[in-house]
Every structure is written in structure tokens, then in C-alpha cells.
Enzyme design. Structure first.
Site, PDB file in Angstrom:
ATOM      1  N   ASN A   1     -39.935  31.818  53.559  1.00 14.20           N
ATOM      2  CA  ASN A   1     -39.446  30.440  53.974  1.00 14.20           C
ATOM      3  C   ASN A   1     -40.057  30.973  55.205  1.00 14.20           C
ATOM      4  O   ASN A   1     -39.864  29.890  56.209  1.00 14.20           O
ATOM      5  CB  ASN A   1     -38.225  30.286  53.669  1.00 14.20           C
ATOM      6  CG  ASN A   1     -37.451  31.513  53.476  1.00 14.20           C
ATOM      7  OD1 ASN A   1     -37.953  32.148  53.465  1.00 14.20           O
ATOM      8  ND2 ASN A   1     -36.124  30.997  54.612  1.00 14.20           N
TER       9      ASN A   1
ATOM     10  N   LYS B   1     -47.321  42.349  50.671  1.00  8.73           N
ATOM     11  CA  LYS B   1     -46.970  41.454  48.797  1.00  8.73           C
ATOM     12  C   LYS B   1     -46.135  40.730  49.223  1.00  8.73           C
ATOM     13  O   LYS B   1     -45.158  40.494  50.123  1.00  8.73           O
ATOM     14  CB  LYS B   1     -46.318  42.090  48.166  1.00  8.73           C
ATOM     15  CG  LYS B   1     -46.495  41.432  46.727  1.00  8.73           C
ATOM     16  CD  LYS B   1     -45.575  40.963  46.427  1.00  8.73           C
ATOM     17  CE  LYS B   1     -45.373  39.248  45.309  1.00  8.73           C
ATOM     18  NZ  LYS B   1     -45.354  38.257  45.986  1.00  8.73           N
TER      19      LYS B   1
ATOM     20  N   GLY C   1     -35.709  38.606  50.671  1.00 11.07           N
ATOM     21  CA  GLY C   1     -35.785  37.571  49.838  1.00 11.07           C
ATOM     22  C   GLY C   1     -33.840  37.326  48.912  1.00 11.07           C
ATOM     23  O   GLY C   1     -33.194  37.399  49.415  1.00 11.07           O
ATOM     24  N   SER C   2     -34.164  36.623  47.366  1.00 11.18           N
ATOM     25  CA  SER C   2     -33.303  36.877  47.191  1.00 11.18           C
ATOM     26  C   SER C   2     -32.212  37.612  47.031  1.00 11.18           C
ATOM     27  O   SER C   2     -33.121  38.019  46.591  1.00 11.18           O
ATOM     28  CB  SER C   2     -33.267  35.860  46.290  1.00 11.18           C
ATOM     29  OG  SER C   2     -34.296  36.820  44.804  1.00 11.18           O
TER      30      SER C   2
ATOM     31  N   GLY D   1     -33.536  41.058  45.661  1.00 13.56           N
ATOM     32  CA  GLY D   1     -33.020  42.444  46.441  1.00 13.56           C
ATOM     33  C   GLY D   1     -32.341  43.778  44.859  1.00 13.56           C
ATOM     34  O   GLY D   1     -32.130  45.001  45.494  1.00 13.56           O
TER      35      GLY D   1
ATOM     36  N   GLU E   1     -33.323  42.262  52.836  1.00 10.67           N
ATOM     37  CA  GLU E   1     -32.939  41.320  53.810  1.00 10.67           C
ATOM     38  C   GLU E   1     -32.429  39.896  52.898  1.00 10.67           C
ATOM     39  O   GLU E   1     -33.742  39.358  52.155  1.00 10.67           O
ATOM     40  CB  GLU E   1     -33.574  41.257  55.188  1.00 10.67           C
ATOM     41  CG  GLU E   1     -33.473  41.619  56.016  1.00 10.67           C
ATOM     42  CD  GLU E   1     -31.539  41.965  56.666  1.00 10.67           C
ATOM     43  OE1 GLU E   1     -31.154  40.710  56.357  1.00 10.67           O
ATOM     44  OE2 GLU E   1     -32.019  43.319  57.240  1.00 10.67           O
TER      45      GLU E   1
ATOM     46  N   CYS F   1     -32.432  31.196  55.281  1.00  7.93           N
ATOM     47  CA  CYS F   1     -31.209  32.248  54.764  1.00  7.93           C
ATOM     48  C   CYS F   1     -29.587  31.681  56.176  1.00  7.93           C
ATOM     49  O   CYS F   1     -28.477  32.790  55.638  1.00  7.93           O
ATOM     50  CB  CYS F   1     -31.581  33.964  55.186  1.00  7.93           C
ATOM     51  SG  CYS F   1     -32.338  34.513  56.499  1.00  7.93           S
TER      52      CYS F   1
ATOM     53  N   GLN G   1     -37.455  24.454  43.538  1.00  6.15           N
ATOM     54  CA  GLN G   1     -36.600  24.526  44.447  1.00  6.15           C
ATOM     55  C   GLN G   1     -35.637  22.818  44.643  1.00  6.15           C
ATOM     56  O   GLN G   1     -34.044  22.641  44.903  1.00  6.15           O
ATOM     57  CB  GLN G   1     -37.143  24.807  45.524  1.00  6.15           C
ATOM     58  CG  GLN G   1     -35.785  25.024  46.847  1.00  6.15           C
ATOM     59  CD  GLN G   1     -34.508  26.048  46.925  1.00  6.15           C
ATOM     60  OE1 GLN G   1     -35.016  27.087  46.947  1.00  6.15           O
ATOM     61  NE2 GLN G   1     -33.110  25.241  46.495  1.00  6.15           N
TER      62      GLN G   1
ATOM     63  N   GLU H   1     -25.983  30.287  47.220  1.00  3.75           N
ATOM     64  CA  GLU H   1     -26.332  29.775  48.388  1.00  3.75           C
ATOM     65  C   GLU H   1     -27.410  28.749  47.543  1.00  3.75           C
ATOM     66  O   GLU H   1     -28.092  29.448  46.232  1.00  3.75           O
ATOM     67  CB  GLU H   1     -27.625  30.832  48.382  1.00  3.75           C
ATOM     68  CG  GLU H   1     -28.567  30.765  49.663  1.00  3.75           C
ATOM     69  CD  GLU H   1     -30.082  31.520  49.676  1.00  3.75           C
ATOM     70  OE1 GLU H   1     -29.672  32.007  49.222  1.00  3.75           O
ATOM     71  OE2 GLU H   1     -29.994  31.747  51.113  1.00  3.75           O
TER      72      GLU H   1
ATOM     73  N   GLU I   1     -33.317  44.933  61.082  1.00  6.35           N
ATOM     74  CA  GLU I   1     -34.693  44.814  61.160  1.00  6.35           C
ATOM     75  C   GLU I   1     -34.626  44.022  62.609  1.00  6.35           C
ATOM     76  O   GLU I   1     -33.786  43.951  63.427  1.00  6.35           O
ATOM     77  CB  GLU I   1     -35.441  43.850  60.457  1.00  6.35           C
ATOM     78  CG  GLU I   1     -35.275  43.708  59.001  1.00  6.35           C
ATOM     79  CD  GLU I   1     -36.516  43.083  58.033  1.00  6.35           C
ATOM     80  OE1 GLU I   1     -37.512  43.617  57.695  1.00  6.35           O
ATOM     81  OE2 GLU I   1     -35.878  42.291  57.195  1.00  6.35           O
TER      82      GLU I   1
HETATM   83  P1  NAD Z   1     -37.535  35.779  46.153  1.00  8.39           P
HETATM   84  O1  NAD Z   1     -36.450  36.694  45.851  1.00  8.39           O
HETATM   85  O2  NAD Z   1     -37.697  34.824  44.776  1.00  8.39           O
HETATM   86  O3  NAD Z   1     -38.876  36.063  46.353  1.00  8.39           O
HETATM   87  C1  NAD Z   1     -39.290  37.330  47.581  1.00  8.39           C
HETATM   88  C2  NAD Z   1     -39.876  38.367  47.798  1.00  8.39           C
HETATM   89  O4  NAD Z   1     -40.191  39.485  46.407  1.00  8.39           O
HETATM   90  C3  NAD Z   1     -41.440  37.639  46.951  1.00  8.39           C
HETATM   91  O5  NAD Z   1     -42.050  38.210  47.644  1.00  8.39           O
HETATM   92  C4  NAD Z   1     -41.837  37.593  45.541  1.00  8.39           C
HETATM   93  O6  NAD Z   1     -42.182  37.566  44.647  1.00  8.39           O
HETATM   94  C5  NAD Z   1     -40.862  39.020  45.058  1.00  8.39           C
HETATM   95  N1  NAD Z   1     -40.350  40.033  44.292  1.00  8.39           N
HETATM   96  C6  NAD Z   1     -39.850  38.795  42.504  1.00  8.39           C
HETATM   97  N2  NAD Z   1     -39.401  39.168  41.815  1.00  8.39           N
HETATM   98  C7  NAD Z   1     -40.112  41.335  41.948  1.00  8.39           C
HETATM   99  C8  NAD Z   1     -39.553  41.910  41.709  1.00  8.39           C
HETATM  100  N3  NAD Z   1     -38.913  42.504  39.717  1.00  8.39           N
HETATM  101  N4  NAD Z   1     -39.938  42.947  41.955  1.00  8.39           N
HETATM  102  C9  NAD Z   1     -40.571  42.737  43.242  1.00  8.39           C
HETATM  103  N5  NAD Z   1     -40.684  41.509  44.330  1.00  8.39           N
HETATM  104  C10 NAD Z   1     -40.302  40.798  43.472  1.00  8.39           C
HETATM  105  O7  NAD Z   1     -37.094  34.400  47.786  1.00  8.39           O
HETATM  106  P2  NAD Z   1     -37.564  33.799  47.689  1.00  8.39           P
HETATM  107  O8  NAD Z   1     -37.917  32.414  46.191  1.00  8.39           O
HETATM  108  O9  NAD Z   1     -39.089  33.836  47.920  1.00  8.39           O
HETATM  109  O10 NAD Z   1     -36.683  33.441  49.355  1.00  8.39           O
HETATM  110  C11 NAD Z   1     -35.904  32.648  49.069  1.00  8.39           C
HETATM  111  C12 NAD Z   1     -34.622  33.559  49.678  1.00  8.39           C
HETATM  112  O11 NAD Z   1     -34.829  34.353  50.855  1.00  8.39           O
HETATM  113  C13 NAD Z   1     -33.540  33.334  49.446  1.00  8.39           C
HETATM  114  O12 NAD Z   1     -32.345  34.097  49.132  1.00  8.39           O
HETATM  115  C14 NAD Z   1     -33.165  33.162  51.175  1.00  8.39           C
HETATM  116  O13 NAD Z   1     -31.896  33.278  52.096  1.00  8.39           O
HETATM  117  C15 NAD Z   1     -34.052  34.927  51.414  1.00  8.39           C
HETATM  118  N6  NAD Z   1     -34.230  34.686  52.429  1.00  8.39           N
HETATM  119  C16 NAD Z   1     -33.434  35.975  53.589  1.00  8.39           C
HETATM  120  C17 NAD Z   1     -33.931  35.984  54.855  1.00  8.39           C
HETATM  121  C18 NAD Z   1     -33.243  37.390  55.589  1.00  8.39           C
HETATM  122  O14 NAD Z   1     -33.249  37.982  56.692  1.00  8.39           O
HETATM  123  N7  NAD Z   1     -31.847  37.740  55.579  1.00  8.39           N
HETATM  124  C19 NAD Z   1     -34.742  36.031  55.371  1.00  8.39           C
HETATM  125  C20 NAD Z   1     -35.220  34.636  54.702  1.00  8.39           C
HETATM  126  C21 NAD Z   1     -35.108  34.166  53.779  1.00  8.39           C
END
Ligand code: NAD
Length: 479
Positions: free
Chosen positions: A149, A172, A225-226, A230, A247, A281, A328, A380, A459
Site C-alpha cells: 500500500n 522482498k 504488513g498485516s 506479523g 509495523e 494503516c 481486497q 481492520e 521506524e
Molecule cells: P501482508 O501481511 O499480506 O504482506 C506483507 C508482506 O509480507 C508482503 O511482502 C508479503 O509477501 C509478505 N509475507 C506474506 N506471508 C509471509 C510469510 N509467511 N513470511 C514472510 N513474509 C510474508 O500485508 P499486505 O496485505 O501487503 O499489507 C496490508 C497490511 O499492512 C495492513 O494490515 C496494513 O495496516 C499494514 N500496514 C502497516 C503499516 C504500518 O506502518 N503500521 C504501513 C502500511 C501497511
């Protein structure tokens, strides 16, 4: 179409079936083909980063400044073109894409300066004649895992500090937006990052991301990410005692008190809840509104929402671009149906829209008569969907704002200094905004949250050194 490759050991490598990067505003438009790597590429990238680390960690701050400064200059010079690529592959508007690219450039410039400013401390020992020096050293090989995003700003705010403080990286990016990641890596490569210092491996999270987490030569992982992913990062890294930083998501409250300026409150809510298609986020997905201003606020929101232009991200005049992909969009629509079933009243939007081009268009949705215990207000959504929660007074508003598993950003619209100061002091979020949207932050100060939103050091800003360095305490008895 040429396939954009991974960068490993300073060479572009294409391997496996490429990923087709499609434009969510026009799904017939293929933005580009991007290599889809496997575990072999990760192993190679990590090994080359490890080999490059001794020399890179001994470069002078001037060498690291020059690299990061040159990257920042190119990003700023190409912000129109790269902002367009960003809008085309991710779906935020062109203006938002250009703004995000400029921010990435500013982040590189900021961390160029931080390479020069990394300091330490010198103290007298508690024992006679001994000196104690505290310094910061790089970690080694850092894995950077990013979401779709903010496909250029988030990589920038991880890559720039990692390199500034002498680490080598394996980056990655998300499968849905590899274009910006590739372009940024290309800039770093041409700007003179030595072979092995910057590596890019694209592909599936469960394959590439997981291989990075599992590799014992990866000293630290910075993840955005999510929350579900996480948790995987946390479990795996903790299991092998690697440093990690997370994050994650948000369920950010925007409180609107009776004494708020109505126009300011509506602008904060429209921007915070719906800009970037609500896919932030820091999006304000819970609008907590005091009873006295509630009806006027809801009427003004509904009127303002009818005027929002939802269309092709690249089209002039578009204010809200498409949702990022079909999955989504399905998720957003399921939350809308669920909120209705739970007793929420939809007062605006929430409809699948058809436009000239075949994209994932959804009109921003506003629910009233929601409670903080509804699923809509607990989880979320990550789309243009917000719920209004009516409250009697400030104390109830603060309680509802804090009653969430997340804690990234929180806002309060009020003219009262007393309530503004109290909210800033008592909000359980990492970032607090008064009369400002919950989304939209500066690049030179820390970014991050509490509870389920973040884990580990902050960060951005000078606080980024906490994660990307390790502290050494040296004792010296001069003889
Ligand atoms: P996601 O968790 O699906 O993916 C994030 C990253 O993790 C991607 O590169 C994905 O390929 C990788 N990934 C997936 N499975 C993995 C695994 N098993 N091991 C290691 N890496 C893996 O999230 P998304 O859909 O790309 O992004 C949306 C989410 O990100 C939302 O929850 C949003 O709130 C969050 N986000 C947080 C912030 C913040 O700074 N707090 C900023 C932007 C987005």
C-alpha cells in the site's frame, strides 16, 4: 514484454514464471512482468549480502551519504514518472503517487544526513582512570519485507536507514506492487551500491518472505504488513533469536467533539477514512462523534461523500482510486454486508461502481448507528469503509478510542485546549493528531504504534538507529 529481474550480487536475474503486475484501475492493462523467485534466490542473495558486509560496514559516512543523497536526488527528479507508475500499479491517485515518491526522496536525503550524524557517548567509568565509550555498529544482513500500500515510501524508510548505518539488505516487496520496488532498486544499483549490498528478491511471501525469516544468516528483519503475517515473523525470528521489528494494522479512531469546527472535522474524516481508498494503516476507520454534533457531522459527511470522484487513478480529477485487487474488494464488500447485518445503517456509498475502464471501483461507505463492539469497528477492513459511533461526552469518547486491539494513530477534533491536551496525554496510540487527519505524517520523526499495531523500536527519524544498529560499550584503561 521484458521480465524485470531480481538483483542479486549486483546482477539482474530472471527466474521462474514471472508475476503479471496489473493495473487495478484497468485490469486489462499489464504494468509489467516481474520475476517470481524461489528459495534458491533468497539463499544466494543472503550469501552475497553476507560477503559484502565487511567492506560495506567499513565505508566512511561520506560514502554512504553520497549514495543515499544521489538516490534521493533521482527520486525527486523522477517523481512524476515514478508517481505515475505507483498510481498505475497500486491504484492511489496520481497526486498521491507523486507525493509518496517525493517523500521517498526526502527520506533518502534525511538518512544521508543521518549517516554523518550517527554519534556515541563517552563517559568516565565508576572505577579510576578508565574511560567508557558507547558506540553503535551495524547489525549485518537485514531482511526487509514490505506491503503493497506504500510501495515506494515504506521500502525507502527501511532501506535508507539500513544502508546509512552500514548494513547490507535483502529486500522482498509485496507481490501486488513490485514495479516501484524494482525501480527503487534500479536507482540504488545505478547510484553505485556495491554488488551484494542491495539485493532484491521478488515473489510470494510464503516462499521468499519465509525463506528470509528462516535463514540463520539474516541478522534482523524489518516487517510491515498485516498482523497475521506479523505473528509469523515474530514467532520465526524469536525462535532463532534474530532481531525483528513489526509495523502492522490499525483501527484508528477520530474523535469529533461538540466544540469541533465542523468543516475541519469533516475534512479530517474524509481524508483520513477514504483517501488512498482507505488502504492506509493510519486510516480513520472509527469516527467517534459526540451527540451534540453527530447529526450535523453525518449530514455533512454524506453530502461531501456524494461529491467524491471515484475513478481511474491516473485520470485528472479522480479523488479516490480503485481498491487494489479482487480479493481486497471482496473483503470490503463482506465487511459492508456484515455491518448491515449487525445493525449498522449505511448512509452513503458502499456500492460497486462501473467506470469506463474495468477496475475495482467501490464508493466510500459510511455507517451510522454502529457500536464499538461490532466487527466493523474491531477488525481492520483496509478499505474505504468507516463506522460512526455516537458518544455522550469526552470521557466516553476517549474510552471508546482506546478500546481497541490496535494503537497506531488517533485523532481528536476540538477547540478545547483542555480536551486536546488530555487526549494527547491519554490516547493509547503511538501517534496523536489534534484537528488533523489520523493519516499523513512527517518523514523526519518517528512513526509507529502500540498494542497490536507495532512491535519493537520505532521506524523513521533518528529513532530508526535503534533498530538498524547494535550498541557496543567499550572500556579502556590507558597504560
Ligand atoms: P501482508 O501481511 O499480506 O504482506 C506483507 C508482506 O509480507 C508482503 O511482502 C508479503 O509477501 C509478505 N509475507 C506474506 N506471508 C509471509 C510469510 N509467511 N513470511 C514472510 N513474509 C510474508 O500485508 P499486505 O496485505 O501487503 O499489507 C496490508 C497490511 O499492512 C495492513 O494490515 C496494513 O495496516 C499494514 N500496514 C502497516 C503499516 C504500518 O506502518 N503500521 C504501513 C502500511 C501497511
Amino acid at each position: 514484454m521484458d521480465v524485470h529481474g531480481h538483483l542479486i550480487a549486483g546482477r539482474w536475474v530472471t527466474a521462474g514464471d514471472p508475476i503479471e503486475n496489473r493495473n487495478p484501475s484497468d485490469i486489462d492493462d499489464v504494468v509489467g512482468l516481474y520475476a517470481r523467485g524461489g528459495t534458491g534466490q533468497v539463499a544466494e542473495a543472503v550469501a552475497t549480502a553476507r560477503a559484502a558486509f565487511p567492506a560495506w560496514s567499513r565505508t566512511t559516512p561520506q560514502q554512504r551519504f553520497d549514495l543515499l543523497d544521489a538516490v534521493g536526488t533521482e527520486l525527486l527528479a523522477r517523481k512524476q514518472e515514478l508517481g505515475r507508475l505507483l498510481a498505475r500499479e497500486e491504484g492511489k491517485t496520481l497526486a498521491e503517487g507523486i507525493g509518496e515518491t517525493a517523500r521517498a526522496g526526502q527520506i533518502f536525503k534525511f538518512f544521508a544526513g543521518e549517516a554523518l550524524r550517527l554519534g556515541g557517548e563517552s563517559l568516565p567509568s565508576v572505577r579510576p582512570n578508565i574511560q567508557v565509550r558507547i558506540s553503535r555498529e551495524p547489525l549485518g544482513v537485514v531482511g526487509l519485507i514490505t506491503p503493497w500500500n506504500f510501495p515506494i515510501a515504506i521500502p525507502a524508510w527501511k532501506i535508507a536507514p539500513a544502508l546509512a548505518f552500514g548494513n547490507c539488505i535483502v529486500f522482498k516487496p509485496a507481490e501486488l506492487a513490485p514495479g516501484c520496488a524494482w525501480a527503487l532498486t534500479d536507482i540504488l544499483h545505478r547510484a553505485g551500491a556495491p554488488a551484494g549490498v542491495v539485493n532484491l528478491v521478488m515473489g510470494k511471501g510464503s516462499v521468499i518472505g519465509q525463506a528470509l525469516l528462516d535463514n540463520p544468516e539474516v541478522d534482523a528483519v524489518s516487517f510491515t504488513g498485516s498482523i497475521d503475517t506479523g505473528r509469523v515473523v515474530a514467532r520465526t525470528c524469536a525462535g532463532r533469536l534474530a532481531k525483528f521489528q513489526l509495523e502492522m494494522g490499525g483501527k484508528n479512531p477520530l474523535v469529533v467533539l461538540d466544540d469541533a469546527d465542523l468543516d475541519t472535522a469533516v475534512e479530517c474524516a474524509i481524508n483520513g477514512a477514504f483517501y488512498s481508498t482507505g488502504q492506509r494503516c493510519t486510516a480513520s476507520s472509527r469516527l467517534i462523534v459526540q451527540a451534540g454534533i453527530h447529526d450535523a457531522f453525518v449530514d455533512a459527511m454524506a453530502a461531501r461523500m456524494k461529491a467524491l470522484v471515484v475513478d481511474d487513478a491516473l485520470k485528472e480529477g479522480t479523488q479516490i482510486g480503485p481498491v487494489v485487487d479482487q480479493a481486497q474488494l471482496d473483503k470490503d464488500l463482506a465487511y459492508i454486508d456484515g455491518a448491515r447485518a449487525d445493525g449498522g445503517e449505511l448512509v452513503a456509498g458502499g456500492e460497486r461502481l462501473n467506470r469506463d475502464k474495468n477496475g475495482y471501483y467501490l464508493s466510500p461507505a459510511l455507517f451510522v448507528s454502529t457500536t464499538n463492539s461490532m466487527r466493523l469497528n474491531r477488525e481492520e477492513v483496509f478499505g474505504p469503509v468507516a463506522g460512526v459511533i455516537k458518544v455522550a461526552d469526552y470521557d466516553e469518547a476517549l474510552g471508546v478510542a482506546n478500546d481497541t486491539a490496535f494503537g497506531l494513530s488517533a485523532g481528536c477534533c476540538t477547540r478545547s485546549h483542555k480536551h486536546a491536551a488530555h487526549f494527547q496525554a491519554n490516547s493509547q496510540a503511538g501517534m496523536v493528531m489534534i484537528n488533523l487527519p489520523t493519516a499523513g505524517v512527517d518523514y523526519h520523526v518517528p512513526f509507529g504504534g502500540r498494542k497490536g499495531s507495532s512491535y519493537g523500536p520505532r521506524e523513521q527519524g533518528r529513532y530508526a538507529a535503534e533498530f538498524y544498529t547494535t550498541v557496543k560499550t567499550a572500556y579502556d584503561l590507558p597504560l
